[in-house]
Design an enzyme around this catalytic site. Structure first.
Site, PDB file in Angstrom:
ATOM      1  N   GLU A 214       0.888  -1.173   0.000  1.00  0.00           N
ATOM      2  CA  GLU A 214       0.000   0.000   0.000  1.00  0.00           C
ATOM      3  C   GLU A 214       0.921   1.217   0.000  1.00  0.00           C
ATOM      4  O   GLU A 214       1.492   1.562   1.033  1.00  0.00           O
ATOM      5  CB  GLU A 214      -0.888  -0.006   1.250  1.00  0.00           C
ATOM      6  CG  GLU A 214      -1.823  -1.204   1.349  1.00  0.00           C
ATOM      7  CD  GLU A 214      -2.994  -1.125   0.377  1.00  0.00           C
ATOM      8  OE1 GLU A 214      -3.264  -0.035  -0.152  1.00  0.00           O
ATOM      9  OE2 GLU A 214      -3.630  -2.165   0.146  1.00  0.00           O
ATOM     10  N   CYS A 248      -1.857   9.682   2.711  1.00  0.00           N
ATOM     11  CA  CYS A 248      -1.595   9.102   1.389  1.00  0.00           C
ATOM     12  C   CYS A 248      -2.677   9.459   0.386  1.00  0.00           C
ATOM     13  O   CYS A 248      -2.443   9.415  -0.818  1.00  0.00           O
ATOM     14  CB  CYS A 248      -1.477   7.592   1.505  1.00  0.00           C
ATOM     15  SG  CYS A 248      -2.953   6.838   2.217  1.00  0.00           S
TER      16      CYS A 248
HETATM   17  P1  NAD Z   1       8.365   4.636   4.823  1.00  0.00           P
HETATM   18  O1  NAD Z   1       8.288   3.842   3.581  1.00  0.00           O
HETATM   19  O2  NAD Z   1       9.522   5.508   5.048  1.00  0.00           O
HETATM   20  O3  NAD Z   1       8.279   3.681   6.110  1.00  0.00           O
HETATM   21  C1  NAD Z   1       7.225   2.743   6.295  1.00  0.00           C
HETATM   22  C2  NAD Z   1       7.672   1.651   7.250  1.00  0.00           C
HETATM   23  O4  NAD Z   1       8.738   0.941   6.628  1.00  0.00           O
HETATM   24  C3  NAD Z   1       8.201   2.140   8.603  1.00  0.00           C
HETATM   25  O5  NAD Z   1       7.621   1.346   9.627  1.00  0.00           O
HETATM   26  C4  NAD Z   1       9.696   1.871   8.539  1.00  0.00           C
HETATM   27  O6  NAD Z   1      10.194   1.431   9.761  1.00  0.00           O
HETATM   28  C5  NAD Z   1       9.778   0.720   7.559  1.00  0.00           C
HETATM   29  N1  NAD Z   1      11.031   0.691   6.798  1.00  0.00           N
HETATM   30  C6  NAD Z   1      11.810   1.740   6.430  1.00  0.00           C
HETATM   31  N2  NAD Z   1      12.866   1.305   5.696  1.00  0.00           N
HETATM   32  C7  NAD Z   1      12.735  -0.043   5.619  1.00  0.00           C
HETATM   33  C8  NAD Z   1      13.489  -1.068   4.971  1.00  0.00           C
HETATM   34  N3  NAD Z   1      14.590  -0.792   4.288  1.00  0.00           N
HETATM   35  N4  NAD Z   1      13.056  -2.346   5.078  1.00  0.00           N
HETATM   36  C9  NAD Z   1      11.932  -2.639   5.767  1.00  0.00           C
HETATM   37  N5  NAD Z   1      11.169  -1.711   6.376  1.00  0.00           N
HETATM   38  C10 NAD Z   1      11.560  -0.434   6.310  1.00  0.00           C
HETATM   39  O7  NAD Z   1       6.980   5.453   4.841  1.00  0.00           O
HETATM   40  P2  NAD Z   1       6.531   6.545   5.881  1.00  0.00           P
HETATM   41  O8  NAD Z   1       7.392   7.741   5.742  1.00  0.00           O
HETATM   42  O9  NAD Z   1       6.353   5.931   7.220  1.00  0.00           O
HETATM   43  O10 NAD Z   1       5.055   6.872   5.316  1.00  0.00           O
HETATM   44  C11 NAD Z   1       4.832   7.793   4.306  1.00  0.00           C
HETATM   45  C12 NAD Z   1       4.602   7.108   2.978  1.00  0.00           C
HETATM   46  O11 NAD Z   1       3.624   6.093   3.110  1.00  0.00           O
HETATM   47  C13 NAD Z   1       4.053   8.067   1.935  1.00  0.00           C
HETATM   48  O12 NAD Z   1       4.613   7.765   0.686  1.00  0.00           O
HETATM   49  C14 NAD Z   1       2.567   7.751   1.934  1.00  0.00           C
HETATM   50  O13 NAD Z   1       1.900   8.116   0.754  1.00  0.00           O
HETATM   51  C15 NAD Z   1       2.592   6.275   2.142  1.00  0.00           C
HETATM   52  N6  NAD Z   1       1.340   5.805   2.708  1.00  0.00           N
HETATM   53  C16 NAD Z   1       0.548   5.002   1.962  1.00  0.00           C
HETATM   54  C17 NAD Z   1      -0.682   4.579   2.469  1.00  0.00           C
HETATM   55  C18 NAD Z   1      -1.607   3.698   1.690  1.00  0.00           C
HETATM   56  O14 NAD Z   1      -2.571   3.215   2.280  1.00  0.00           O
HETATM   57  N7  NAD Z   1      -1.379   3.444   0.419  1.00  0.00           N
HETATM   58  C19 NAD Z   1      -1.083   4.981   3.751  1.00  0.00           C
HETATM   59  C20 NAD Z   1      -0.213   5.796   4.482  1.00  0.00           C
HETATM   60  C21 NAD Z   1       0.994   6.208   3.962  1.00  0.00           C
END
Ligand code: NAD
Length: 486
Positions: A214, A248
């Site tokens: 997502e 998002c």
């Molecule tokens: P992010 O991708 O930076 O982090 C998400 C999660 O991934 C965190 O828990 C983090 O600990 C983990 N993570 C980070 N690096 C990792 C790696 N290398 N391997 C495994 N896990 C890792 O996202 P964010 O900054 O927390 O959220 C913002 C983003 O999420 C925006 O792009 C937003 O649009 C998207 N988002 C999408 C939805 C949806 O439903 N489609 C909902 C909310 C947010």
């Protein structure tokens, strides 16, 4: 039950418990959903306080509505329907009356790993967990390290409601998240950025773990030629301000008929002033989650301005914004942009809206189609031919007309992205299907073996029957192609 502490031992304990107990009954699944609701709602104040502390400024009511009330209707819906969804499907087979039985059983996959983002740290792990429970799975969750108080509160509260072999909440930094993503789950569910989504996909593929991603991106709004400009502007302004723009599904840029751009901007500014007569110290304006996000959003605006964009900052009179101490940015409109500006390429994820003009609908559609598929595409205007053309000519996770992310409030409707905004879907039935394996269970009481048709020896009769099939299927296919092409 005390658990071993390494991540793979924790997963192994869940998988062993899953195998020992087998697929849970509808009663057990409903009980898990009820406990999930109780976990959230019996500690609503604790979670709201933790969220406010993590964000700096975030309204208690916003947290209650978006993180708790917002998930309850989908969970209640699954609770009500899960017994029906669990029922095996019995396809009608031609040989049924001769003794061939066939059913398709939705079976739980096993243990689902869930990785959540910081922007709705509870909602976006609780909802997938609920869908996974409804489908009969066990769940391990890794929440974001950027909301440590909320993560700790959830991790400390969960054991009061769940044994760790049912629901296990993992706390840790990005390194822990990386280890978590490389575990051999039976399904891995990730919500976050497309950049990290790539890592997740790669890590999961090493173990052939199926994934749901997502992701985020830039959501377009098209204000159609027949839209009411003031009403569209007011709704777009409200949508952009949800969670301080850190959502998002927030509109990222707006395409407005060229002659109406000025009018639209004026109406948006006026709507923002109504919504936020003050900003500093007003908990209705959610702050940036951290310095990095605060500075990133400001840098996007500065980059655009330095390359010739017009910037309208809607700061209330007498307030000095942006405010780095409280990480608050004034709602901002950016116009006269071009593709050299980072703001037209990167997801903004803050209270900033890009507004652009278009001459013809197809110009707007073309602009959207030349970019990665968004999570949602918005249209303002009546449900007419122009809107239907927009729907059939663009690709996005969903479409919402005249309001913000309407599908979120309908548990009957799947939620998910497409292309760069994600793969797979959840919420209600869609989540139940995502976390289930459709397992055929087929049996025979036929007086002969169907396999004998395709197994040696290949008698003359089989050769003749094979040739007959080839000729008749070839003729049928050709006839249909010719009919279509005539
Ligand atoms: P992010 O991708 O930076 O982090 C998400 C999660 O991934 C965190 O828990 C983090 O600990 C983990 N993570 C980070 N690096 C990792 C790696 N290398 N391997 C495994 N896990 C890792 O996202 P964010 O900054 O927390 O959220 C913002 C983003 O999420 C925006 O792009 C937003 O649009 C998207 N988002 C999408 C939805 C949806 O439903 N489609 C909902 C909310 C947010």
């Amino acid at each position: 039950m005390s658990l071993p502490s390494s991540l793979d031992e924790r997963l192994a304990a869940q998988q062993a418990a899953f195998q020992a107990a087998g697929a849970p009954s509808a009663d057990v699944r409903r009980h898990r959903l009820d406990r999930l609701l109780a976990l959230l709602f019996e500690h609503a104040e604790t979670f709201a306080a933790a969220l406010a502390a993590d964000f700096g400024t975030r309204s208690r009511t916003a947290s209650i509505l978006t993180e708790m009330v917002g998930v309850a209707s989908t969970i209640e819906y699954s609770r009500k329907n899960v017994a029906r969804w669990m029922r095996p499907r019995r396809p009608a087979t031609a040989a049924r009356f001769l003794g061939l039985s066939a059913e398709v059983q939705p079976t739980p996959k096993g243990v689902v790993g869930i990785i959540g983002p910081w922007n709705f740290p509870l909602n976006l792990v609780v909802l997938p967990a609920a869908d996974a429970f409804a489908a009969g799975n066990r769940v391990m969750i890794k929440m974001s390290e950027l909301t440590p108080r909320t993560t700790d509160a959830f991790a400390q509260t969960a054991p009061k409601y769940f044994d760790a072999v049912e629901l296990d909440v993992v706390v840790g930094d990005v390194e822990v998240a990386q280890q978590f993503a490389s575990l051999p789950f039976d399904h891995l569910f990730f919500t976050g950025s497309p950049a990290v989504g790539r890592h997740i996909h790669r890590a999961a593929s090493a173990n052939l773990v199926p994934v749901t991603l997502e992701l985020g991106g830039k959501n377009p709004v098209v204000v159609g030629p027949k839209a009411d400009i003031a009403r569209s502007a007011s709704r777009v302004a409200r949508s952009r301000l949800v969670n301080g723009g850190q959502t998002c599904l927030c509109p990222d840029y707006v395409l407005v008929p060229s002659h109406a751009v000025e009018n639209f901007c004026r109406a948006t500014v006026s709507a923002i002033r109504d919504i936020l007569p003050s900003i500093l110290g007003n908990e209705d304006m959610c702050s940036s989650i951290n310095d990095a996000n605060y500075e990133r959003v400001i840098a996007l605006v500065e980059d655009a301005q330095s390359k010739g964009a017009d910037v309208i900052s809607v700061a209330p009179p007498h307030e000095q914004l942006p405010d780095s101490e409280r990480r608050v940015i004034a709602p901002t409109l950016v116009t006269n942009v071009d593709s050299s500006m980072r703001i037209t390429c990167e997801e903004i994820f803050g209270p900033v809206l890009v507004v652009m003009g278009y001459e013809h609908n197809d110009e707007a559609i073309d602009y959207i189609n030349r970019r990665p598929s968004p999570l949602i595409a918005y249209w303002y205007g009546p449900d007419d031919e122009e809107f239907r053309h927009f729907v059939t000519s663009t690709r996005s996770g969903s479409v919402s007309r005249n309001d913000f992310a309407l599908h979120m409030s309908l548990p009957q409707v799947p939620f998910g992205g497409v292309g760069h905004s994600g793969m797979g879907a959840y919420h209600g039935r869609a989540g139940f299907d995502t976390f289930s394996h459709q397992r055929p269970v087929v049996g025979s009481e036929l007086p002969f073996s169907i396999t004998s048709i395709a197994a040696p020896p290949f008698s003359r009769a089989k050769v003749a029957a094979g040739d007959l099939w080839v000729r008749s299927i070839r003729r049928r296919a050709r006839r249909r192609i010719d009919r279509f092409e005539r």
